[in-house]
Motif scaffolding. Structure first.
Motif, short mmCIF file in Angstrom:
data_model
loop_
_atom_site.label_atom_id
_atom_site.label_comp_id
_atom_site.label_asym_id
_atom_site.label_seq_id
_atom_site.Cartn_x
_atom_site.Cartn_y
_atom_site.Cartn_z
N ASP A 205 0.65 -1.13 -0.07
CA ASP A 205 -0.16 0.12 0.01
C ASP A 205 0.83 1.27 0.00
OD1 ASP A 205 -2.06 1.87 0.32
OD2 ASP A 205 -2.60 1.39 2.23
N THR A 207 -0.61 4.13 -1.05
CA THR A 207 -1.35 5.31 -1.28
C THR A 207 -1.17 6.57 -0.27
OG1 THR A 207 -3.09 4.31 0.30
CG2 THR A 207 -3.41 3.89 -2.32
N LYS A 209 -2.42 9.32 2.44
CA LYS A 209 -3.70 9.33 3.14
C LYS A 209 -3.47 10.44 4.15
CE LYS A 209 -3.72 4.28 3.52
NZ LYS A 209 -2.67 4.07 2.89
N LYS A 239 -11.07 6.54 -3.79
CA LYS A 239 -9.63 5.74 -3.61
C LYS A 239 -8.71 6.68 -3.39
CE LYS A 239 -10.92 1.63 -6.34
NZ LYS A 239 -10.65 0.67 -7.36
N GLY A 240 -7.79 6.46 -2.56
CA GLY A 240 -6.16 7.04 -2.22
C GLY A 240 -5.42 7.22 -3.43
N LEU A 241 -4.73 8.18 -3.51
CA LEU A 241 -4.02 8.42 -4.67
C LEU A 241 -2.62 7.87 -4.19
CD1 LEU A 241 -3.30 9.62 -7.63
CD2 LEU A 241 -2.75 11.68 -6.39
N SER A 242 -2.07 6.93 -4.93
CA SER A 242 -0.59 6.26 -4.63
C SER A 242 0.41 7.52 -4.97
CB SER A 242 -0.48 5.14 -5.34
OG SER A 242 -0.28 5.44 -6.78
N LYS A 245 1.53 7.43 -8.52
CA LYS A 245 0.87 8.34 -9.45
C LYS A 245 0.95 9.64 -9.25
CE LYS A 245 -2.57 4.22 -9.97
NZ LYS A 245 -3.88 3.81 -9.95
#
Length: 252
Positions: A205, A207, A209, A239-242, A245
Motif C-alpha cells: 500500500d 497510497t 492518506k 480511492k486514495g492516490l498512490s 501516480k
C-alpha cells in the motif's frame, strides 16, 4: 552520516506504522486463528478415523537371573537383551502367525505399522502397543501377539520364562487423533497466514492518506486541508492516490 540518519528514521517510521497497522487488524488476525482452529476440529472429526490403543506388558526372566547372586552387570545385560526381544515382536514370522490366528485381512507391513514396542529404561519389561480402529480388535491382536512373542523368546533366546504382567487392555477412548493439538496447530496457522497477508498489504500500500505522506513521498508542503465530517454520507468511495501516480501527475 546524514543519509544513514535518514534511512534509520525511515526504518523506524515504517516499523511503527507496521505495528499500528497490525494492531488495527488484530481482530481479523485473531478471528482467522479461531476460524482455522474450528476448521481443524471439524476436519479432524469428519475425515480422520479414531484409533484405539491396547497395551500389554511382558516380563522376561533369563536363565542366569534364576541363579543366586545376580550382579549388576548381569542385570544390565538382561536389560540389553530386552531390546533384542523387542525386535522379535515385529518380526515377519510372528506377525504372520498373528494374522493367521485372527484371520486378519491385512498385510504384514500394515500390521507392523500398528504395533509399537518400548522398554522402560534399565528394565526387562516389554510394553507392546497395538493400534486399531476397533478397540476389541486391538485387544485381540495384543493378546495373540503377546502369546506368540512369549513362545518365540523362550524357544529362540532360551529365556527361563516369559510372564504376562498385563493382558491387553480394552481401550474405551480413542488414542488418536488429538483434537486439541490439531486445533492449536490450525489456530497458529490461521494467525500466521493472516499476519503475513496484513503485512504484505501494508507493504504494497503506497497510497497517500495524510498530509505527512505528502511531505514524505512528494517533498511538498501542505498549505491547507479540507476536513470531512464523520457522519457525512458518500455517494461513491474515493480511492486514495498512490505516491507513484502522484509523482507522475506532478511531472505532467
Amino acid at each position: 552520516m546524514i543519509n544513514q540518519s535518514v534511512n534509520d528514521d525511515e526504518i523506524t517510521i515504517d516499523l511503527t506504522e507496521l505495528f499500528i497497522a497490525l494492531r488495527a487488524k488484530i481482530h481479523i488476525i485473531l478471528l482467522s486463528g479461531i476460524l482455522m482452529a474450528l476448521l481443524a476440529f471439524v476436519g479432524t472429526k469428519l475425515f480422520i478415523t479414531p484409533m484405539y490403543t491396547s497395551v500389554t506388558k511382558l516380563y522376561v526372566l533369563s536363565r542366569q537371573d534364576s541363579s543366586s547372586g545376580v550382579t549388576y552387570n548381569e542385570l544390565q545385560s538382561g536389560a540389553q537383551l530386552t531390546k533384542d526381544y523387542a525386535e522379535l515382536v515385529t518380526s515377519r514370522p510372528i506377525l504372520e502367525q498373528v494374522i493367521a490366528v485372527l484371520n486378519l485381512d491385512m498385510e504384514v507391513k500394515d500390521l507392523e505399522g500398528r504395533i509399537t514396542v518400548d522398554t522402560p529404561t534399565d528394565t526387562r519389561i516389554l510394553r507392546i502397543n497395538v493400534e486399531d480402529e476397533n478397540p476389541k480388535k486391538a485387544k485381540e491382536i495384543a493378546d495373540v501377539l503377546r502369546e506368540a512373542v512369549s513362545n518365540e523368546i523362550t524357544e529362540i533366546m532360551h529365556a527361563e520364562s516369559v510372564d504376562a504382567i498385563e493382558d491387553g487392555s480394552l481401550p474405551t477412548e480413542p488414542s488418536s487423533p488429538n483434537f486439541m493439538r490439531n486445533m492449536i496447530l490450525g489456530g497458529m496457522l490461521g494467525v500466521l497466514v493472516s499476519f503475513v497477508i496484513v503485512m504484505w498489504m501494508f507493504i504494497r500500500d503506497d497510497t497517500i492518506k495524510t498530509p505527512d505522506d505528502v511531505e514524505q513521498y512528494l517533498g511538498l508542503n501542505v498549505l491547507t486541508s479540507i476536513p470531512i465530517k464523520e457522519n457525512t454520507k458518500r455517494g461513491k468511495k474515493v480511492k486514495g492516490l498512490s505516491a507513484n501516480k502522484a509523482m507522475k501527475n506532478m511531472r505532467r
